[in-house]
Design an enzyme around this catalytic site. Sequence first.
Site, mmCIF file in Angstrom:
data_model
loop_
_atom_site.group_PDB
_atom_site.id
_atom_site.type_symbol
_atom_site.label_atom_id
_atom_site.label_comp_id
_atom_site.label_asym_id
_atom_site.label_seq_id
_atom_site.Cartn_x
_atom_site.Cartn_y
_atom_site.Cartn_z
ATOM 1 N N HIS A 62 -8.342 -4.706 -1.137
ATOM 2 C CA HIS A 62 -7.015 -4.093 -1.077
ATOM 3 C C HIS A 62 -6.070 -4.877 -0.172
ATOM 4 C CE1 HIS A 62 -4.145 -0.773 -1.102
ATOM 5 N NE2 HIS A 62 -4.147 -0.761 0.216
ATOM 6 N N SER A 87 0.827 -1.195 0.000
ATOM 7 C CA SER A 87 0.000 0.000 0.000
ATOM 8 C C SER A 87 0.871 1.258 0.000
ATOM 9 C CB SER A 87 -0.946 -0.051 1.203
ATOM 10 O OG SER A 87 -1.972 0.892 1.090
ATOM 11 N N ASP A 122 -9.279 -3.109 -7.137
ATOM 12 C CA ASP A 122 -8.912 -2.416 -5.896
ATOM 13 C C ASP A 122 -9.396 -0.969 -5.977
ATOM 14 O OD1 ASP A 122 -7.668 -1.191 -3.742
ATOM 15 O OD2 ASP A 122 -5.778 -2.262 -3.998
#
Length: 697
Positions: A661, A524, A610
């Site tokens: 995610h 991320s 995502d």
Amino acid sequence: MCSINSLRLLILGCKWSRDYRLSNYKRRARIFHGINLSSTPVEYSPQILKYRILERFFKRRLKNIYQRFSKVPDNTTIQGFKYVYFMKADGIYRMDTRQGDPKAEKVLFLASLWDGDWSLQRVRLSPNEQILAATVKSPHREEARCVLVRLGNRTLDPTQPLLTIEKVFSFEWATDDVLFYSSQQGLQCHSVFRLDLTSPGTSNTLVYHERQADVFVEVTLSRDRRLVLVNCSSKRCSEVWLIDSATPLMEPTLVQARLPELLYHVEHYHGQLYILANTGHGQEYQVLQAPLSSPSMEHWTPVCAPGPGTAVKDMEVYQDHCVLSTRGPVGLLELQVVPLAQPHATSTLQLAQWACTTETKRAGLADSGWLEFFLASPVHPPVLYRYSPRENLLLVQEEHSTPQECYTTRIEAPSQDGTLVPVTVFHTAALGELRAAPLLVHVYGAYGMDLNMEFSPDRKLLVEDGWALAYCHVRGGGERGLGWHRQGRMEAKLRGVEDLTACIHKLFDLGVSTPSLTALTARSAGAVLAGALCNQQPQLLRAVTLQAPFLDVLGTMQEPSLPLTLEERAEWGDPLAEPLHKETIASYCPLHNIRPQLYPSMLITAYKADSRVCVSGVERYVERLREAIRTHLSGQSASGLSPESEPIPSVTLDLQPGTDHFGPEDFELSLSESARQLAFLYTELGLAQPKTRDGRR
């Protein structure tokens, strides 16, 4: 305890959640222990096929290590007055604790209600154990569904819930008939509703609506169950509204209207509010007190403030004491215990030296007389501790045996401006004997979040294979308090890259590994620092794994229509309004700083739908990176220079289906993903296939 590690993050969730939102390890271990393994097919691109054989090998090893640790304690049980409730792979069960040999009874059977994959998010019992509420989420949806099940002495039908509510993020019971919940739309959560089960047609009433786009709303409950709290948080400020459980039909009461840069959180005990607010020295957290009848800031009086360099992570008010979970200047976890009648008599209780994370066990309906919490580290499975503030007594459950000793070493690396950056290293050989050991470096450094250091069987496997693991607590994270975050956000974001560089150099200086045996991993927002380092000093690394990576900071922050752009500007800056912000982001953005040179080999895992990280940005990054490597090699050949000694880097995009995610919920898919990453690391670092315990390769 109420975790205060962050406010609103790139990931979905607020810091006052007292839930067992399952990590990859917990989800996998629970599924492995609960049901037969599925046989979900895995997609393989041509670039990934070269890791296929080694992936199968690591997948078998991962299954074995998850089997070893499948029964360590976790936070997935809730104690009621009569029953203990626990989660398994196919739903929720309970056992009657009054029986000598209790048998498990199924309360909610999710497989019969929905097709496909799903995961439990939160579970709540009503005050008198009359109704159970749980949220269930599909990996293909951002919003969860809340399911209500009527309890009682009658025979339960686990396939017939009392009621379902769509798009619920958080929820709490005020009474057995009144439930408050926040409604989620995509990645936003702005409204709170009251569900009254006594009204005809189960009335839903809007009790709060947030108009500010970058504020996220969550419903929580004070430990004594007296107050339902509506927490409204952005990255820059917060405010809390109170609902008295005794009068749940009354309008919420505001504690303190939001002010710029004011962050605060509320607990209740014996008619007093205990407020954790960043009003201390250096805008760090301190504990304050105010009457429930006069909660505004003008009535806040100081109770205690942790010392310099101490970061507050959790707060609990219990047994006439305020218990703070803190991280000291060198990174050790502590409990600071404050007697409410004598706040100056604060004592500090040092927790286990190896511990890196603390997670509070959610309080049940019946008061056990103990604060219960888990300690863990990436290579040490969770251990349950019990603490009594009045007796100042700390008890530990018998620890899960670990067959191989692992050292936890904490060092500090001087960054470019002289700031000392903490690094936590896990290793089985002495620090000076690790020159030939492979090294995996971890980094995050955003949103004031601590680097994820919960237990991971995957990391345990690497340490047992002789790897050294280094966790770099760079600025932008929260390991050293709110100021540590401020020093690494917006126009100061480059400090995180400088810190990461310094950490890696410090490890090499101490004799830990070499660049040819060093890999970096991030997920991320951590990919921002990882990608920036690869652009600036690729020679420090041989391989990189990125998962759901945020790589196009400049493009994202210039597109206000994207789901998280407006609230993310408090972290990265606003390049449309501030030329300095644009210049700063452009100087480190991984996608916009790729240049012809030899990069480390990369395995980049992304998910097609995502909603937090656009796949198009990831694909552009991969294309530009491959083109930069080709340009560099062509230039070398055209100039007649001899080929470089290092092998040609491999840039692999592992593009997987799904919207989550955080990675796949499915056990087989999740295990395949981890096994693929291990196969990539061993292949690109040129390591021999390790032997298993029985000596086979």
